[in-house]
Design a protein around this motif. Sequence first.
Motif, PDB file in Angstrom:
ATOM      1  N   SER A  36     -40.239  -2.370 -42.277  1.00 54.66           N
ATOM      2  CA  SER A  36     -40.628  -1.095 -41.687  1.00 54.66           C
ATOM      3  C   SER A  36     -40.019   0.037 -42.507  1.00 54.66           C
ATOM      4  O   SER A  36     -38.916  -0.089 -43.047  1.00 54.66           O
ATOM      5  N   ASN A  49     -47.038  -4.779 -37.362  1.00 54.65           N
ATOM      6  CA  ASN A  49     -45.785  -4.233 -37.880  1.00 54.65           C
ATOM      7  C   ASN A  49     -44.828  -5.293 -38.412  1.00 54.65           C
ATOM      8  O   ASN A  49     -44.043  -5.026 -39.310  1.00 54.65           O
ATOM      9  N   THR A  82     -45.261   0.410 -42.625  1.00 57.08           N
ATOM     10  CA  THR A  82     -44.655  -0.827 -43.114  1.00 57.08           C
ATOM     11  C   THR A  82     -45.042  -1.049 -44.572  1.00 57.08           C
ATOM     12  O   THR A  82     -46.060  -0.528 -45.034  1.00 57.08           O
ATOM     13  N   ILE A 107     -41.750   0.289 -34.812  1.00 60.76           N
ATOM     14  CA  ILE A 107     -41.300   0.901 -36.061  1.00 60.76           C
ATOM     15  C   ILE A 107     -41.359   2.425 -36.031  1.00 60.76           C
ATOM     16  O   ILE A 107     -40.907   3.085 -36.963  1.00 60.76           O
TER      17      ILE A 107
END
Lengths: 416, 115
Positions: free
Chosen positions: B65, A146, B53, A47
Motif C-alpha cells: 500500500s 488492496n 497500491t 489502505i
Amino acid sequence: MKYHDIVIVGGGPAGMAAAVAAFDAGVTDVAILDREEKLGGILKQCIHNGFGLHKLGRELTGPEYADVYRAEVEKRGIAVYTNTMVTAVSPERVVTAQNRSGVLTLSAGAVVLAMGCRERSRGALNISGTRPAGVYSAGTAQKLMNCEGYRVGERVVILGSGDIGLIMARRLSLEGAKVEAVCEIMPYSGGLIRNIVQCLEDFGIPLYLSHTVAEIHGRRRVEGVTIAEVDDKRRVIEATKRYVPCDTLLLSCGLIPENELTRAAGIPMDPVTGGALVDEHRQTAVPGIFACGNVLQVHDLVDYVSDEAEIAGAGAAAFVRNKAENRAAVTTKAGNGVRYVLPQQVRADGGEDVSLFLRVVRPFGKVRYTVSDGERVLATANRLKAAPGEMEKITVSRDKWQNVTGPVTVSLEELA
Amino acid sequence: MKRNLICIICPRGCAMTVEGEGTDLTVTGNTCPKGKQYAIDECTHPMRTVTSTVRVTNRPDTMVSVKTAAPVPKDAIFEVMKRIRATTVKAPVKAGAVLVADVFGTDVIATKSVE
C-alpha cells in the motif's frame, strides 16, 4: 493446560489496544490469538487515510495505524499466537484454539473478546435474480484489490452507502473502473459525511437515496442490475425500476458483530447492538470475560475502537488483580430518539467519570441530549446535528453517579 | 461567491459556508481552525492525499500500500494514479520508502513493509 493472565481473542485494532492497555495496567502475562498470519485485522486492507486523527493526532492509513499498535505490542513482549483460530471460550475462561501444531487449550485469568465484525451478505439481503460471479461484499472486494492486487470489475454498482462501500467507490474509480451508482435503501446515508464528499462527490458518483437493487442479472458474470426506488416501508416501487448495465455489484449493507464464540459461552447479548451486554469496564455478564471493538458495537472510527479496547484491557487487568468491583449495577436505557446506549450497566458510584456511547434512530438537526435517572439530570449535551452513522459520546462526571439507583436514560430533543 | 461545503478534515463533518471573492474569503460554520483552512484551500486550490497500491513483483499476489506523503492538487489525482500504476517494486520494502519520487511536489511512499 497453559495459563495466561489475560487471553485476547482477535489481534485487530481492538485486540492490540486491549493488550497494550492491560500490560500497562501492570498485568504483563498477556497473549493475543489471531486467525491471520499477521496482527492488524481489517486495518491491513484499509489502505486509505483518515485513521488516527483523534487518537494519535496525525492522519494515517490503515496499515500505518496497525503498525503503530503492532510495534507497541512487540515492544512489550506480549505473546502473539498467529494463524490460530479460537473455536471456543468457556464461561470458566478456558480458551480452545486450533493452529498448525494442533489443538491449543489456554486457561486465562481474564478473557477479552475482540473478534470484530463481518459484512452482511447477499443471502441475508434477499436480492432476487440469478447467481452470477461479480457480486462481492465491499470488504471482500477491498481485500482482493488492496492486498492481492486483483481488479474486481470495470462497471460497478454499489448497494449500501456504508463507509466501506463509499471508500471502495473511490478506490475503484482511482483504478479506472466506472462506478455507475451507489444505492441506499434508507432516505439518508449510513456513512460518514466526509466520505460522501471525498469518495462520491470528488468523482462525480451519484448517490441514490431510498433506492435498492431489486434484481441481479447475468448467467456466468453479472451483466446488470435492476435498481428501483423504495417507499417508506422499503418496498420496491415497480414503476421506478430501471436497468443498469454493470459487471460487478458491491454490497455495503451493514456490519454484524462476530459473536458466535460469545453466544456459545452463554454470554447475554444486546439485541440492538448485536454485541454482549457490558458494564463500564466492558465486562460482560460472565465475570472475567470482557468485550471491545466491533464485536461489541460497530464503530465508525478505529480511533474509538482503540479507546474502547483500552477500557476493556484495563478492566481485564483490574479483574486479574482482584480489583474488580462487586457493587450493584444500574442499567442504562435508550430514551426518545436514541437507538441504544452502551455500556448497558454502570457500577460506578462516584469513583470515576463514565462515558455513555449511543446512536440515534434517524438524522436530526440541532439536538440536546439529557441523561437522567428519572429524578435528576446527570448530564446534558448539545450537538449541532446527530446522525445514525455517527456514534455519540456523553460523559457523566464522577460526582453525578453517587446515589444513582434507578435506570439511567439517555434521550434527545430536537432544538428548533 | 457563496459556497456550501462539508469539512473532510475529521469525522465531525462540519457544514461550512464560504463567502467572498478571490483571497478575501469568510468562512462560517467551522468549529476549528483546521476547518477554516480546509474551506479556504478547497475554494482556492483543493488538495487530496492519494492512496493506492503497487505490485510487489517477487512475491505472489502481494501488493504494497502507498500514499502521497503530502496532499496533491485534486485535479492531479489521476495523473498521480498513472505514475503509481506504472510502478512496481521488489521486496523487501520498508514502510516510508519512496516508491515514486517527485510527484506534484511530494513523493509516493510505502505505507506498509513487505519482507
